[in-house]
Scaffold this active site. Structure first.
Site, mmCIF file in Angstrom:
data_model
loop_
_atom_site.group_PDB
_atom_site.id
_atom_site.type_symbol
_atom_site.label_atom_id
_atom_site.label_comp_id
_atom_site.label_asym_id
_atom_site.label_seq_id
_atom_site.Cartn_x
_atom_site.Cartn_y
_atom_site.Cartn_z
ATOM 1 N N HIS A 166 3.735 7.123 3.738
ATOM 2 C CA HIS A 166 4.698 6.018 3.624
ATOM 3 C C HIS A 166 4.277 5.068 2.514
ATOM 4 O O HIS A 166 3.154 5.122 2.020
ATOM 5 C CB HIS A 166 4.853 5.253 4.960
ATOM 6 C CG HIS A 166 3.647 4.529 5.454
ATOM 7 N ND1 HIS A 166 2.702 5.099 6.286
ATOM 8 C CD2 HIS A 166 3.217 3.257 5.222
ATOM 9 C CE1 HIS A 166 1.762 4.210 6.557
ATOM 10 N NE2 HIS A 166 2.050 3.086 5.921
ATOM 11 N N GLU A 224 7.490 1.045 5.213
ATOM 12 C CA GLU A 224 6.950 -0.018 6.065
ATOM 13 C C GLU A 224 7.157 -1.337 5.350
ATOM 14 O O GLU A 224 7.004 -1.401 4.114
ATOM 15 C CB GLU A 224 5.448 0.231 6.296
ATOM 16 C CG GLU A 224 4.725 -0.839 7.088
ATOM 17 C CD GLU A 224 3.229 -0.559 7.196
ATOM 18 O OE1 GLU A 224 2.707 0.361 6.523
ATOM 19 O OE2 GLU A 224 2.553 -1.272 7.958
ATOM 20 N N HIS A 265 0.823 -1.218 0.000
ATOM 21 C CA HIS A 265 0.000 0.000 0.000
ATOM 22 C C HIS A 265 0.850 1.258 0.000
ATOM 23 O O HIS A 265 2.026 1.236 0.342
ATOM 24 C CB HIS A 265 -0.977 0.020 1.179
ATOM 25 C CG HIS A 265 -0.387 0.019 2.555
ATOM 26 N ND1 HIS A 265 -0.136 -1.134 3.267
ATOM 27 C CD2 HIS A 265 0.000 1.040 3.374
ATOM 28 C CE1 HIS A 265 0.372 -0.828 4.452
ATOM 29 N NE2 HIS A 265 0.448 0.478 4.538
#
Ligand SMILES: CC[C@H](C(=O)O)C(=O)SCCNC(=O)CCNC(=O)[C@H](O)C(C)(C)COP(=O)(O)OP(=O)(O)OC[C@H]1O[C@@H](n2cnc3c(N)ncnc32)[C@H](O)[C@@H]1OP(=O)(O)O
Ligand code: CO
Length: 134
Positions: free
Chosen positions: A79, A130, A7
């Site tokens: 992010h 991440e 994502h």
């Protein structure tokens, strides 16, 4: 090591407005809001054919994204999340290569119920990364 883009996260000033914009204006499929108090965020996931957009808003006092929103009051990309097969092996290699793993370095469970870690943005070209074990 890194696999699919899981994502891209966007911090938004108003989660309901952002959700409705993605649903109605952009015609996307969006999830119900999910509070993650242990991460200080409320998330909504926009499902795309090849990845997801994570809409984020601060939840509670001391949210890790409150400062980001204060610095970017209209919102902004926060992010990216890459998938990995083995988050511990990935973490140890990244640390061995000199990257800083944020927090105490131990994976925590993220919005998808999977272990996640974050890497310092200054070590990856100004981008908060991440990693999520899938
Ligand atoms: C896990 C649940 C969910 C999921 O997907 O499953 C999520 O993704 S939750 C997402 C929210 N959680 C986190 O972001 C955890 C990791 N983040 C952090 O630990 C902090 O946000 C941190 C360390 C990245 C930034 O801390 P802070 O906001 O206090 O700002 P600093 O002034 O300490 O920042 C230092 C330096 O980094 C720059 N910065 C900050 N945030 C970002 C960013 N998102 N992208 C790029 N750069 C960022 C900031 O501007 C400072 O740079 P400088 O040049 O020194 O001004
Ligand atoms: Co995320």
């Amino acid at each position: 090591m890194i696999g699919r883009l899981n994502h891209v996260a966007i911090v938004v000033p108003d989660l309901a407005v952002a959700t409705e914009t993605y649903r109605s204006t952009l015609g996307a499929t969006v999830s119900a809001p999910l509070d993650l108090p242990e991460h200080g965020v409320t998330t909504v996931f926009v499902e795309l054919p090849n990845t997801k957009i994570e809409l984020l808003h601060p939840l509670g006092e001391g949210s890790t994204i409150a400062k980001f929103l204060a610095n970017n009051p209209a919102g902004g990309i926060h992010h990216v999340c890459y998938e990995v097969e083995d988050i511990i092996a990935s973490r140890d290699k990244l640390k061995a290569d000199g990257l800083r793993v944020l927090g105490d370095g131990e994976p925590r469970i993220g919005a998808h119920g999977k272990p996640v870690l974050f890497l310092h943005p200054k070590d990856l070209f100004g981008t908060l990364v991440e990693i999520e074990q899938v």
